[in-house]
Design a protein around this motif. Structure first.
Motif, PDB file in Angstrom:
ATOM      1  N   PHE A  44     -13.859  15.104  26.688  1.00  0.00           N
ATOM      2  CA  PHE A  44     -13.563  16.403  26.990  1.00  0.00           C
ATOM      3  C   PHE A  44     -13.365  17.451  25.911  1.00  0.00           C
ATOM      4  O   PHE A  44     -13.272  16.972  24.791  1.00  0.00           O
ATOM      5  N   SER A  45     -13.594  18.686  26.297  1.00  0.00           N
ATOM      6  CA  SER A  45     -13.322  19.676  25.223  1.00  0.00           C
ATOM      7  C   SER A  45     -11.939  19.712  24.638  1.00  0.00           C
ATOM      8  O   SER A  45     -11.132  19.195  25.304  1.00  0.00           O
ATOM      9  N   PRO A  46     -11.754  20.012  23.472  1.00  0.00           N
ATOM     10  CA  PRO A  46     -10.479  19.958  22.668  1.00  0.00           C
ATOM     11  C   PRO A  46      -9.380  20.892  23.579  1.00  0.00           C
ATOM     12  O   PRO A  46      -9.705  22.035  23.773  1.00  0.00           O
ATOM     13  N   GLY A  47      -8.240  20.324  23.881  1.00  0.00           N
ATOM     14  CA  GLY A  47      -7.239  21.020  24.476  1.00  0.00           C
ATOM     15  C   GLY A  47      -7.099  20.463  26.053  1.00  0.00           C
ATOM     16  O   GLY A  47      -6.067  20.857  26.676  1.00  0.00           O
ATOM     17  N   VAL A  48      -8.230  19.884  26.544  1.00  0.00           N
ATOM     18  CA  VAL A  48      -8.140  19.415  27.925  1.00  0.00           C
ATOM     19  C   VAL A  48      -7.201  18.350  28.057  1.00  0.00           C
ATOM     20  O   VAL A  48      -6.339  18.534  29.228  1.00  0.00           O
TER      21      VAL A  48
ATOM     22  N   ARG B  61      -8.904  24.259  32.382  1.00  0.00           N
ATOM     23  CA  ARG B  61      -9.638  25.642  32.398  1.00  0.00           C
ATOM     24  C   ARG B  61     -10.683  25.611  31.214  1.00  0.00           C
ATOM     25  O   ARG B  61     -11.780  26.185  31.303  1.00  0.00           O
ATOM     26  N   LEU B  62     -10.032  24.940  30.080  1.00  0.00           N
ATOM     27  CA  LEU B  62     -11.121  25.065  28.986  1.00  0.00           C
ATOM     28  C   LEU B  62     -12.017  24.266  29.115  1.00  0.00           C
ATOM     29  O   LEU B  62     -12.985  24.167  28.074  1.00  0.00           O
ATOM     30  N   ASP B  63     -12.431  23.234  29.825  1.00  0.00           N
ATOM     31  CA  ASP B  63     -13.512  22.247  29.684  1.00  0.00           C
ATOM     32  C   ASP B  63     -14.981  22.961  29.990  1.00  0.00           C
ATOM     33  O   ASP B  63     -14.768  23.818  31.041  1.00  0.00           O
TER      34      ASP B  63
END
Lengths: 342, 96
Positions: A253-257, A275-277
């Protein structure tokens, strides 16, 4: 619970997307109150502004349906009016740029003029009155610089006025516009838009009429650089995922998810901020992980991103778009009441 | 608008100068009405901007009523969205 998932979530499967359409209409689900209730809508609806910069606005709309959110997006793109150059009267153009190309470029320049102060031009009106037209003049001539060094080849040094920028456009008030707009400063939004290049002896002398129009007519009238929305992602881990699998999951997944926590010495994965994904669906490429995660989107949570070209601030644009939708409804209500239906 | 229908219960409205923007949102509001049996819209030809909007009611309710109620409900939604949005922007700016 399956019915709840069908109503609230759009599920991203491995090979397709399920539950895309809104199904919560009266009669579809026994035991659910689906008829339109303004009070219930008002209780569930909210707007949260996330980020506001000079020309961009990011906000969330929760509790509304796709049809209405899309209507706002379509109106922002195509039906909020702005002022842009429509007619170009060419008195002299000896530059290398053809008349029609020059006119096309001038039309695309965003003009800082509040369109709510002006009216639409009447059809067939060639002249233009002071309530619907803004006049601009672009008059520039390129000269050779006598003080330039003999061997220099830098055009900035050799010539005066060889680059025609949008800052060379000047407002020419029509009629009583100086009284109507005493402290108005009508000019292009950006001063450094390159319109044409000249060499000594070439000149451009044009007069431009700006009118009010909408994006549906020509894209130059669109007030937004772009306006888009996406649905809030919702990632659920169906089983606890530990150790190496947790590391692989975090990379999917995107960083931070996904964040990894240390519980009792073991690394356990947890969804930190869905939300960041951006939903690249990388997790479906891993056989061991693809059945342990459910990727979905929340059906009635819209993350809007509006970027304005600078003519009007983005929050004003959104308010205008909502008012335009109200205006459309009102038009049909008035027609229904005035014309008898047989 | 023009209306066309065999009896008062199922009517096809032809709305001029409209497209998916109003068509889809109005369809959603009319479908939320429990008296409506069928509601749909279509764009007759992409070159002309007019939509056929069809409403069929169950029972004896004339089809103009759900149409009018849908328009009023949509107005109410827009009004509420506008006031909530402006309030949120003001609060966001105040607490920045």
């Amino acid at each position: 619970r399956g019915a709840d998932e069908m109503r609230d979530r759009v599920v991203l499967g491995e090979f397709g997307v399920r539950n895309v359409h809104t199904t919560d209409f009266p009669g579809n689900y026994p035991g659910y109150e689906d008829a339109w209730d303004q009070r219930r809508f008002e209780e569930a609806f909210r707007v949260d502004v996330i980020r506001e910069e000079e020309d961009t606005l990011e906000f969330d709309m929760v509790g509304i349906d796709a049809a209405i959110a899309n209507a706002f997006r379509r109106i922002l793109l195509a039906e909020v009016p702005t002022m842009a150059v429509e007619k170009v009267f060419v008195y002299n153009n000896t530059s290398i740029v053809q008349d029609e190309i020059l006119a096309h470029r001038l039309g695309l320049i965003p003009i800082r003029a509040d369109p709510r102060l002006f009216e639409y031009r009447n059809q067939g009106d060639q002249e233009g009155t002071e309530i619907d037209t803004l006049q601009f003049q672009l008059k520039i001539k390129c000269k050779r610089n006598p003080q330039a060094a003999k061997e220099s080849s830098d055009p900035d040094e050799l010539y005066f006025n060889h680059k025609v920028y949008s800052k060379h456009m000047t407002w020419v008030p029509l009629g009583n516009q100086t009284d109507l707009f005493p402290d108005a400063d009508f000019r292009p939004v950006h001063d450094d838009i390159l319109i044409a290049l000249l060499r000594p002896g070439q000149e451009i002398d044009v007069l431009m009429h700006c009118v009010k129009g909408i994006g549906k007519d020509h894209a130059k009238f669109s007030p937004v650089a772009t306006a888009s929305y996406r649905l809030l992602p919702d990632i659920t881990l169906l089983q606890p995922i530990e150790d190496e699998a947790a590391e692989t999951l975090q990379k999917c997944f995107s960083p931070g998810v996904i964040e990894i926590q240390n519980i009792n010495g073991k690394k356990v994965a947890r969804v930190a901020n869905a939300r960041l994904d951006t939903f690249s669906r990388e997790v479906f490429r891993h056989e061991g992980l693809k059945n342990l995660v459910r990727l979905a989107r929340v059906r009635n949570h819209y993350i809007f991103s509006v970027e304005s070209t600078g003519i009007l601030p983005p929050d004003v644009l959104v308010s205008e778009a909502i008012k335009i939708l109200m205006g459309k409804c009102q038009r049909f209500l008035n027609e229904l009441d005035s014309v008898p239906m047989e | 608008i023009q209306a066309d229908g065999t009896d008062g219960n199922c009517v096809t409205f032809v709305l001029h100068d409209e497209d998916h923007t109003l068509g889809n949102s109005l369809r959603y509001m009319v479908m939320k009405n429990p008296d409506v049996e069928f509601c749909g819209y279509c764009i007759t030809h992409p070159s002309e901007s007019k939509i056929n909007f069809r409403i069929q009611t169950r029972g004896a309710l004339p089809a103009v009523e759900p149409f009018r109620k849908g328009l009023n409900d949509l107005m109410g939604v827009c009004q509420h969205v506008l006031s909530t949005f402006e309030r949120s922007v003001k609060e966001f700016r105040a607490q920045k």
